[in-house]
Design a protein around this motif. Structure first.
Motif, short mmCIF file in Angstrom:
data_model
loop_
_atom_site.label_atom_id
_atom_site.label_comp_id
_atom_site.label_asym_id
_atom_site.label_seq_id
_atom_site.Cartn_x
_atom_site.Cartn_y
_atom_site.Cartn_z
N ARG A 50 0.84 -1.23 0.04
CA ARG A 50 0.05 0.02 0.06
C ARG A 50 0.67 1.17 -0.08
NH1 ARG A 50 -4.72 1.48 4.62
NH2 ARG A 50 -5.12 3.56 3.88
N GLU A 51 2.15 1.19 0.85
CA GLU A 51 3.03 2.42 1.00
C GLU A 51 3.55 2.58 -0.23
OE1 GLU A 51 6.46 4.07 3.47
OE2 GLU A 51 5.57 2.25 4.06
N LEU A 52 4.17 1.42 -0.78
CA LEU A 52 4.71 1.50 -2.40
C LEU A 52 3.96 1.97 -3.26
CD1 LEU A 52 7.33 0.49 -3.82
CD2 LEU A 52 6.15 -1.65 -4.27
N LEU A 53 2.80 1.73 -3.37
CA LEU A 53 1.86 2.09 -4.71
C LEU A 53 1.13 3.29 -4.51
CD1 LEU A 53 0.27 -1.27 -5.56
CD2 LEU A 53 2.25 -0.18 -6.66
N GLY A 54 1.16 3.78 -3.13
CA GLY A 54 0.43 5.09 -2.78
C GLY A 54 -1.15 4.71 -2.93
N ALA A 55 -1.48 3.44 -2.51
CA ALA A 55 -2.92 3.23 -2.66
C ALA A 55 -3.60 3.95 -1.32
CB ALA A 55 -3.03 1.70 -2.50
N PRO A 56 -4.91 4.26 -1.74
CA PRO A 56 -5.55 4.90 -0.66
C PRO A 56 -6.06 4.08 0.57
CG PRO A 56 -6.95 4.70 -2.50
CD PRO A 56 -5.61 4.30 -2.86
N ASN A 57 -6.15 2.75 0.15
CA ASN A 57 -6.61 1.73 1.17
C ASN A 57 -6.00 0.44 0.92
OD1 ASN A 57 -8.61 0.64 -0.50
ND2 ASN A 57 -9.61 2.58 -0.55
N SER A 58 -6.29 -0.61 1.58
CA SER A 58 -5.89 -1.93 1.48
C SER A 58 -6.46 -2.68 0.53
CB SER A 58 -5.92 -2.87 2.81
OG SER A 58 -7.19 -2.88 3.32
N LEU A 59 -7.67 -2.29 0.13
CA LEU A 59 -8.50 -3.05 -1.04
C LEU A 59 -7.87 -2.62 -2.34
CD1 LEU A 59 -12.29 -3.28 -1.17
CD2 LEU A 59 -10.99 -2.73 -3.22
N VAL A 60 -7.49 -1.42 -2.64
CA VAL A 60 -7.04 -0.93 -3.62
C VAL A 60 -5.68 -1.71 -3.79
CG1 VAL A 60 -6.04 1.14 -4.99
CG2 VAL A 60 -8.30 1.24 -4.14
N ALA A 61 -4.83 -1.53 -2.62
CA ALA A 61 -3.54 -2.23 -2.57
C ALA A 61 -3.49 -3.71 -3.12
CB ALA A 61 -2.81 -1.97 -1.41
N ALA A 62 -4.63 -4.16 -2.57
CA ALA A 62 -4.63 -5.81 -2.97
C ALA A 62 -4.95 -6.12 -4.41
CB ALA A 62 -5.89 -6.34 -1.97
N SER A 63 -5.89 -5.04 -4.94
CA SER A 63 -6.25 -5.61 -6.35
C SER A 63 -4.98 -5.12 -7.37
CB SER A 63 -7.35 -4.27 -6.95
OG SER A 63 -7.48 -4.58 -8.22
N GLN A 64 -4.32 -3.99 -6.79
CA GLN A 64 -2.98 -3.86 -7.84
C GLN A 64 -1.84 -5.04 -7.60
OE1 GLN A 64 -3.52 -1.45 -9.97
NE2 GLN A 64 -5.44 -1.53 -9.11
N PHE A 65 -1.72 -5.54 -6.42
CA PHE A 65 -0.71 -6.60 -6.06
C PHE A 65 -1.42 -7.87 -6.74
CE2 PHE A 65 0.29 -10.22 -3.60
CZ PHE A 65 1.65 -10.27 -3.94
N SER A 66 -2.34 -8.22 -6.79
CA SER A 66 -3.09 -9.44 -7.49
C SER A 66 -2.72 -9.45 -8.94
CB SER A 66 -4.55 -9.39 -7.15
OG SER A 66 -5.19 -8.44 -7.81
N LYS A 67 -2.75 -8.11 -9.60
CA LYS A 67 -2.30 -8.13 -10.94
C LYS A 67 -1.00 -8.70 -11.08
CE LYS A 67 -3.99 -4.58 -13.26
NZ LYS A 67 -4.37 -3.06 -13.34
N LYS A 68 -0.15 -8.08 -10.26
CA LYS A 68 1.25 -8.37 -10.50
C LYS A 68 1.41 -9.96 -10.04
CE LYS A 68 2.79 -3.63 -8.90
NZ LYS A 68 3.16 -3.32 -10.26
N TYR A 69 1.03 -10.41 -9.14
CA TYR A 69 1.09 -11.70 -8.65
C TYR A 69 0.21 -12.60 -9.68
CZ TYR A 69 1.79 -15.46 -5.38
OH TYR A 69 1.86 -16.86 -4.69
N ALA A 70 -0.70 -12.43 -10.04
CA ALA A 70 -1.36 -13.50 -11.03
C ALA A 70 -0.35 -13.51 -12.30
CB ALA A 70 -2.93 -12.75 -11.67
N PHE A 71 0.07 -12.46 -12.72
CA PHE A 71 0.98 -12.51 -13.97
C PHE A 71 2.19 -13.24 -13.55
CE2 PHE A 71 4.67 -11.24 -16.27
CZ PHE A 71 4.02 -11.53 -17.51
N LEU A 72 2.74 -13.06 -12.50
CA LEU A 72 4.17 -13.77 -11.94
C LEU A 72 3.68 -15.28 -11.90
CD1 LEU A 72 5.69 -11.83 -9.08
CD2 LEU A 72 6.59 -11.88 -11.54
N LEU A 73 2.82 -15.74 -11.54
CA LEU A 73 2.31 -17.00 -11.44
C LEU A 73 1.84 -17.76 -12.65
CD1 LEU A 73 2.83 -19.04 -9.04
CD2 LEU A 73 0.27 -19.03 -8.80
N THR A 74 0.91 -17.25 -13.61
CA THR A 74 0.38 -17.61 -14.56
C THR A 74 1.50 -17.69 -15.86
OG1 THR A 74 -0.72 -15.56 -15.24
CG2 THR A 74 -2.04 -17.17 -13.77
N ALA A 75 2.02 -16.67 -15.86
CA ALA A 75 2.87 -16.41 -17.12
C ALA A 75 4.07 -17.50 -17.17
CB ALA A 75 3.72 -15.01 -16.92
N PRO A 76 5.02 -17.69 -16.27
CA PRO A 76 6.00 -18.80 -16.23
C PRO A 76 5.23 -20.05 -16.37
CG PRO A 76 6.01 -17.78 -14.17
CD PRO A 76 5.23 -17.07 -15.04
#
Length: 262
Positions: A50-76
């Motif tokens: 949340r601090e890294l992304l400057g997200a206003p709350n944990s829900l927004v941070a979770a969505s943005q992190f999940s995009k990164k995480y989904a790619f990291l796992l599904t792509a390879p």
């Protein structure tokens, strides 16, 4: 049972194209996927995100992190499965999210403690379902469950974030490697994933299937895009408050008039 390991050539392919890393990082920002299943560790890590992304709350941070995480796992995982015919070991205790040497955690990489694989040339359909259970039922489903429990983010957002990258892989990225894999296999694998039974996900339904629908041509998108059913909340961390080009929030007024000749 695991029978083999990635060859140097295969590992290089995944490193150069799909953000797999062969080097272990001990940086504090790194986190084991297994730790994401522990609520207290998830809470601490999401505070950092949340601090890294400057997200206003944990829900927004979770969505943005999940995009990164989904790619990291599904792509390879899926590029290894479909392009290389190899099934990677993506059990949570084998996966680690690490900062990229240049972009840090804004563009993380995935490290596998063991680059074990199993060749799936024989009994391919059966092996694919085993692979789906390992990446979804045993990994993403419980991780998404923890994020929902901690941040109250609706699970459809997490699964559509996953589906977006899955579609990108099979509809766009893999076509760049037709020297390694046929278009027929790409199409067949995507179809099997989207038609896989709910048991492969440990859920009551296949959570990806409902996000496949016809693409639309919008005033601000060429070529056509598949408009999302959920908003990923990216505009909340974008300095210009810009929406994604396929965001449902800005669809009104963006769709081309089918009667228009312009």
């Amino acid at each position: 049972m695991i029978f083999d390991t990635l060859t140097p050539k295969q590992l290089l392919f995944l490193e150069e194209n799909y953000r797999l890393s062969s080097e272990y990082s001990s940086e504090e920002q790194s986190i084991s996927s297994e730790d994401l299943l522990t609520l207290s560790k998830t809470e601490k890590f999401m505070d950092e995100v949340r601090e890294l992304l400057g997200a206003p709350n944990s829900l927004v941070a979770a969505s943005q992190f999940s995009k990164k995480y989904a790619f990291l796992l599904t792509a390879p995982f899926f590029s290894s499965l479909t392009v290389l015919n190899q099934l990677l070991d993506v059990r949570p205790d084998n996966c680690r999210v690490q900062p990229d040497s240049e972009h840090g955690m804004m563009r993380p990489v995935l490290y596998l403690h063991d680059t074990n694989t199993r060749d799936i040339s024989s009994h391919r359909e059966q092996e694919l379902y085993i692979g789906l259970e390992s990446i979804f039922r045993d990994h993403l489903t419980p991780v998404w469950g923890r994020l929902t429990e901690f941040t109250s983010i609706p699970s459809p957002i997490l699964w559509e974030n996953t589906a977006v990258y899955l579609f990108w892989l099979y509809e766009t990225s893999f076509s760049n490697h037709l020297d390694l894999v046929s278009a027929e296999r790409i199409a067949e694998d995507l179809e099997m994933i989207l038609e896989a039974p709910a048991e492969c996900f440990g859920l009551n339904e296949n959570p990806l299937k409902k996000f496949r629908h016809a693409k639309q041509t919008l005033l601000k998108s060429e070529p056509p895009v598949r408009v999302r059913k959920t908003c990923c909340l990216y505009y909340e961390v974008n300095p210009e408050r810009a929406f994604c080009k396929n965001c449902p929030r800005c669809l009104s007024g963006y769709a081309k008039d089918p009667k228009s000749t312009e």
